[in-house]
Design an enzyme around this catalytic site. Structure first.
Site, PDB file in Angstrom:
ATOM      1  CG  ASP A   1      37.562  34.818  14.583  1.00  0.00           C
ATOM      2  OD1 ASP A   1      38.506  35.363  14.010  1.00  0.00           O
ATOM      3  OD2 ASP A   1      37.604  33.652  15.041  1.00  0.00           O
TER       4      ASP A   1
ATOM      5  NE  ARG B   1      48.717  26.186   8.751  1.00  0.00           N
ATOM      6  CZ  ARG B   1      48.582  27.512   8.780  1.00  0.00           C
ATOM      7  NH1 ARG B   1      47.840  28.075   9.710  1.00  0.00           N
ATOM      8  NH2 ARG B   1      49.167  28.269   7.889  1.00  0.00           N
TER       9      ARG B   1
ATOM     10  CG  ASP C   1      41.599  31.140  10.744  1.00  0.00           C
ATOM     11  OD1 ASP C   1      40.983  30.831   9.716  1.00  0.00           O
ATOM     12  OD2 ASP C   1      42.812  31.435  10.747  1.00  0.00           O
TER      13      ASP C   1
ATOM     14  NE  ARG D   1      50.375  32.922   7.874  1.00  0.00           N
ATOM     15  CZ  ARG D   1      49.355  32.813   8.722  1.00  0.00           C
ATOM     16  NH1 ARG D   1      49.518  33.027  10.005  1.00  0.00           N
ATOM     17  NH2 ARG D   1      48.153  32.478   8.276  1.00  0.00           N
TER      18      ARG D   1
END
Length: 256
Positions: free
Chosen positions: A18, A150, A20, A143
């Site tokens: 993966d 975030r 992130d 986003r």
């Protein structure tokens, strides 16, 4: 027997990562230490990335200098493998809009945007729905949020379950569309047809006949976007908490 392209690797295994939270902090660049680890690892085994983001975002995170990330990996799987590369060459891809259809897609997106408009959360920024080749990505905060925003939203979401509640509403209202809703990263979730989760990428490596396929991810619990491939019988799954965790486990397993 492993395919000829990988027969010279000492260990006939494939290691998939993966992006992130596994190879890099969310939407940030991978560290020089991670890149060096991957280069060392590739001398022993075949390696690949499998992320939910589009290829542009992933390669931005994993590229170093003028070297494209696709040159650093044997396999590159963006959007769960719906955009796929093997040894730098593109493989067959799929399209979300062709599968779902424009009419149902518009109904889905209209509902999402209305829902977000009525949502009461501390801040909102921009780009709440991002259309990708194989899926759509939905972010209640948007986003365009900064890294700090975030982080703040991720903490808020853990307490208030914003994404989980949103997903449950969408899953019930649009169950006729046979869609999967998968929470990943810090601020968003992905929507794609059933079967288009990260296990989709495995079809691209079947013919290489690796002895084992290992997968490293951070969102491996049920509902997370790494869960399906992590728990698939074709893979050996590893849960990590950070890129540093990835480095430690990889070193112990493959480089000691």
């Amino acid at each position: 027997m492993v395919s000829a392209d990988f027969s010279e690797r000492p260990v006939k295994k494939l290691v998939l990562f993966d992006v992130d939270g596994t190879l890099s902090p969310a939407r940030q660049s991978a560290s020089p230490e991670i890149i060096q680890l991957l280069r060392n690892l590739r001398k022993q085994v075949a390696i690949g990335f499998v992320g939910g983001s589009d290829l542009v975002k992933i390669t931005e995170q994993l590229s170093v200098g003028d070297i494209n990330a696709l040159e650093e990996f044997d396999f590159g799987f963006a959007e769960n493998g719906l955009t796929a590369y093997r040894l730098g060459k593109p493989l067959e891809s799929q399209s979300f809009i062709k599968t779902v259809g424009e009419k149902d897609y518009q109904e889905l997106v209209n509902f999402i945007l209305h829902y977000i408009a009525d949502m009461n959360i501390p801040i909102k920024r921009g780009t709440f729905v991002e259309f990708r080749k194989g899926m759509i990505n939905v972010s209640p905060i948007g986003r365009n949020a900064t890294i700090q925003e975030r982080n703040d939203f991720e903490a808020y979401d853990k307490e208030h379950h914003v994404r989980t509640d949103f997903v449950e509403i969408l899953r019930e209202k649009f169950k006729r569309l046979n869609l999967t809703f998968s929470i990943g990263g810090q601020i968003s979730f992905d929507i794609f047809p059933h079967g288009w989760d990260k296990t989709y990428c495995l079809r691209h490596v079947e013919k290489d006949d690796f002895e084992e396929i290992h997968f490293f991810g951070d969102k491996t619990s049920k509902g997370g976007n790494d869960y399906e491939i992590f728990s698939d019988t074709r893979t050996v799954g590893h849960t990590v908490k950070s890129p540093a965790d990835t480095m430690r486990i990889c070193t112990e397993l493959f480089l000691s």
